[in-house]
Design a protein around this motif. Structure first.
Motif, mmCIF file in Angstrom:
data_model
loop_
_atom_site.group_PDB
_atom_site.id
_atom_site.type_symbol
_atom_site.label_atom_id
_atom_site.label_comp_id
_atom_site.label_asym_id
_atom_site.label_seq_id
_atom_site.Cartn_x
_atom_site.Cartn_y
_atom_site.Cartn_z
ATOM 1 N N TYR B 160 1.049 -1.157 0.091
ATOM 2 C CA TYR B 160 0.071 0.019 0.268
ATOM 3 C C TYR B 160 0.793 1.266 0.066
ATOM 4 O O TYR B 160 1.127 1.740 1.139
ATOM 5 C CB TYR B 160 -0.833 -0.169 1.078
ATOM 6 N N ARG B 161 1.469 1.454 -1.141
ATOM 7 C CA ARG B 161 2.215 2.682 -1.311
ATOM 8 C C ARG B 161 2.556 3.041 -2.840
ATOM 9 O O ARG B 161 2.335 2.596 -3.511
ATOM 10 C CB ARG B 161 3.876 2.338 -0.901
ATOM 11 N N VAL B 162 2.814 4.434 -2.861
ATOM 12 C CA VAL B 162 3.182 4.596 -4.097
ATOM 13 C C VAL B 162 4.464 4.432 -4.600
ATOM 14 O O VAL B 162 5.471 4.164 -3.728
ATOM 15 C CB VAL B 162 3.345 6.523 -3.939
ATOM 16 N N PRO B 163 4.463 3.719 -5.854
ATOM 17 C CA PRO B 163 5.823 3.152 -6.366
ATOM 18 C C PRO B 163 7.084 4.089 -6.296
ATOM 19 O O PRO B 163 6.656 5.328 -6.589
ATOM 20 C CB PRO B 163 5.774 2.735 -7.731
ATOM 21 N N ALA B 164 7.984 3.596 -6.051
ATOM 22 C CA ALA B 164 9.161 4.624 -6.331
ATOM 23 C C ALA B 164 9.572 5.096 -7.942
ATOM 24 O O ALA B 164 8.833 4.317 -8.578
ATOM 25 C CB ALA B 164 10.535 3.732 -5.911
ATOM 26 N N ALA B 165 10.304 6.263 -7.770
ATOM 27 C CA ALA B 165 10.354 6.742 -9.194
ATOM 28 C C ALA B 165 10.841 5.803 -10.374
ATOM 29 O O ALA B 165 10.202 5.918 -11.151
ATOM 30 C CB ALA B 165 11.484 7.883 -8.964
#
Lengths: 118, 394
Positions: B160-165
């Motif tokens: 549950y997180r925004v993917p890394a760049a």
């Protein structure tokens, strides 16, 4: 941390790769294994003999029967696997991508049912 | 007081925040539903910040519920809640939580069908029957898709997180696809009436959120611009009797000038960034359509040439052929259609029929219209094609 099975499938009856391709694959897989160990994600891994070496054992009501061959007569059979310890599916998928490239085939990622006892 | 619109606006945001607080989607949904039930009972007028009220109430309800239960999951969730205790008491929905949740819902490890259903359920707050109606799929199928997807998220450990760049290029695509499909399904339903404004509005709302959260991703801005510029023309798309009106015949005074201005500004922002992608180019095409008194088709064709390079799909080839017809005439356009293969898609024979009719090849045009009418799923388009066919000389 969760544990994931990274399974490599072999297609029955497909020709064996040339020895130099095999060697390249072994080298690549070993490099990935080293990377997994360094990252602390390693639990276990191994390659399997072809499915025609398998035996299915079934024990019911005191009698045991044995059948030659794998569970299912499908073309795709388990050829080898890794068991890795990862924080989440994304981590396991990232390893799977590396493993797939190294072993030159698709890799199925499946989570284990329970967290390993600490 | 309009609790319904509060629900629409806040449901997804509150669920997203509760998922972070509880670490479990099902618990989060239950807690938010509980909180809305309390709101229905207690609210005489809207509190100053309805979202914050819902989140706080949902969280308290979840704590009550977890204290009564003693499963492993419940203890885990309770631990998480206690862990968050040092946060200020009145925590509102956190925007980043929605972004996290949309990336979870659109994770590539979930099937494309499940991604859309789950996004509509969790972020747009649509009920299962509404989603089933939108996609003409039986309710149990949608319900099962959602249950299975939630189970996979939990059991396989989809984060549950925004993917890394470095992951974003792979991960943003499915999110944009889901929003685009949601809008499209609303704009030209696969069956029944032509337009479902609720799906369009939800897609635009989520695209706006995404653009606010990721203002540096030009494809996100491109998608939002594309949706706004398409939505802007909707009021002119149907005539007085509900019949389909094509772009050149539309009454431009009915177009939504505000949305057009907003879309154009976004397209200009994209141009300044100079990192073109499929959504930005499609937005630029729609910007040309909505600029001035008539479409500059040579500009549209140039953009389709560019689009075909980055998105070489048969749909793009079909749309490009329409632009070819306007710039170079129907004969060349018909030739451009020859290599387009879109089995079962009514707009291919419909477009071919139009080109043939313009070339005076009426018998062939009639046959192509018949093919298109047989394939068209929604009534409005079928009626439109039937009128076109009747207008042929034969």
């Amino acid at each position: 941390m969760k544990q994931y099975l990274l399974a490599v499938h072999m297609v029955e009856g497909s020709p064996m790769p040339e020895p130099d391709v095999m060697q390249k694959m072994f080298d690549q897989v070993e490099r990935v294994n080293e990377e997994i160990r360094t990252a602390g994600a390693w639990v276990f891994a191994g390659g399997l003999q072809p499915a025609d070496t398998a035996t299915v054992v079934r024990s019911e009501g005191g009698s045991t029967t044995m059948t030659d061959g794998p569970f299912a007569e499908t073309k795709e059979q388990l050829g080898g696997f890794w068991v890795l310890r990862c924080a989440d599916l994304d981590e396991a998928l990232a390893w799977a991508a590396k493993c797939s490239e190294a072993c030159m085939g698709p890799v199925e990622v499946r989570p284990f049912e329970d967290e390993p006892p600490v | 007081m309009d609790l319904d619109s509060v629900y629409r606006a806040e449901y997804g945001r509150c669920v997203a925040t509760l998922v972070r607080l509880l670490g479990d989607i099902n618990l989060a949904e239950e807690a938010v539903q509980d909180a809305f039930a309390v709101a229905l009972e207690k609210w005489d007028s809207l509190p100053p910040n309805p979202g914050a009220w819902i989140v706080t109430t949902a969280r308290n309800r979840a704590i009550d519920r977890l204290r009564r239960e003693s499963t492993r999951e419940a203890r885990h969730a309770q631990a998480l809640l206690l862990h968050h205790r040092d946060e200020p008491e009145e925590v509102g929905p956190v925007r980043d939580d929605q972004l996290r949740l949309i990336f979870t819902c659109c994770h590539p490890a979930l099937s494309p069908d499940a991604r859309t259903a789950l996004t509509l359920r969790l972020l747009a707050g649509l009920e299962v029957p509404e989603i089933a109606r939108a996609y003409l799929v039986p309710e149990p199928t949608i319900a099962q898709r959602i249950v299975r997807a939630k189970k996979k998220i939990r059991d396989a450990g989809i984060p549950y997180r925004v993917p890394a760049a470095e992951e974003l290029p792979d991960r943003l695509g499915p999110v944009l696809t889901v929003l685009y499909l949601m809008f499209n399904e609303g704009y030209a339903t696969t069956a029944g009436p032509l337009i479902r404004t609720d799906l369009c509005a939800e897609a635009i709302r989520l695209a706006r959120e995404l653009a606010a959260l990721m203002p540096d991703e030009p494809e996100v801005l491109g998608l939002l611009a594309l949706l706004l510029l398409t939505e802007a023309r909707r009021p002119a798309r149907l005539g007085r009797d509900g019949e389909l009106v094509l772009l050149p015949d539309q009454d431009r005074s009915l177009w939504n000038r505000e949305l057009i201005a907003e879309g154009h500004a976004l397209v200009r922002r994209c141009l300044r960034r100079n990192r073109p992608g499929p959504y930005q180019i499609q937005a630029a095409i729609n910007a040309v359509h909505t600029d001035g008194d008539a479409t500059d088709w040579s500009q549209v064709l140039a953009l389709y040439d560019q689009l075909e390079v980055v998105l070489p799909t048969p749909i793009v080839a079909l749309n490009r052929a329409v632009a070819v017809a306007e710039v170079h005439g129907p004969a060349l356009a018909l030739a451009a259609l020859e290599s387009v293969d879109l089995p079962g898609y009514h707009l291919l024979p419909a477009t071919r029929a139009d080109f043939l009719a313009r070339l005076g090849r009426d018998a062939e045009a009639a046959a192509a219209y018949d093919e298109a009418i047989a394939l068209a799923g929604n009534e409005t388009e079928r009626a439109f094609l039937t009128v076109r066919r009747a207008a042929l000389e034969t």
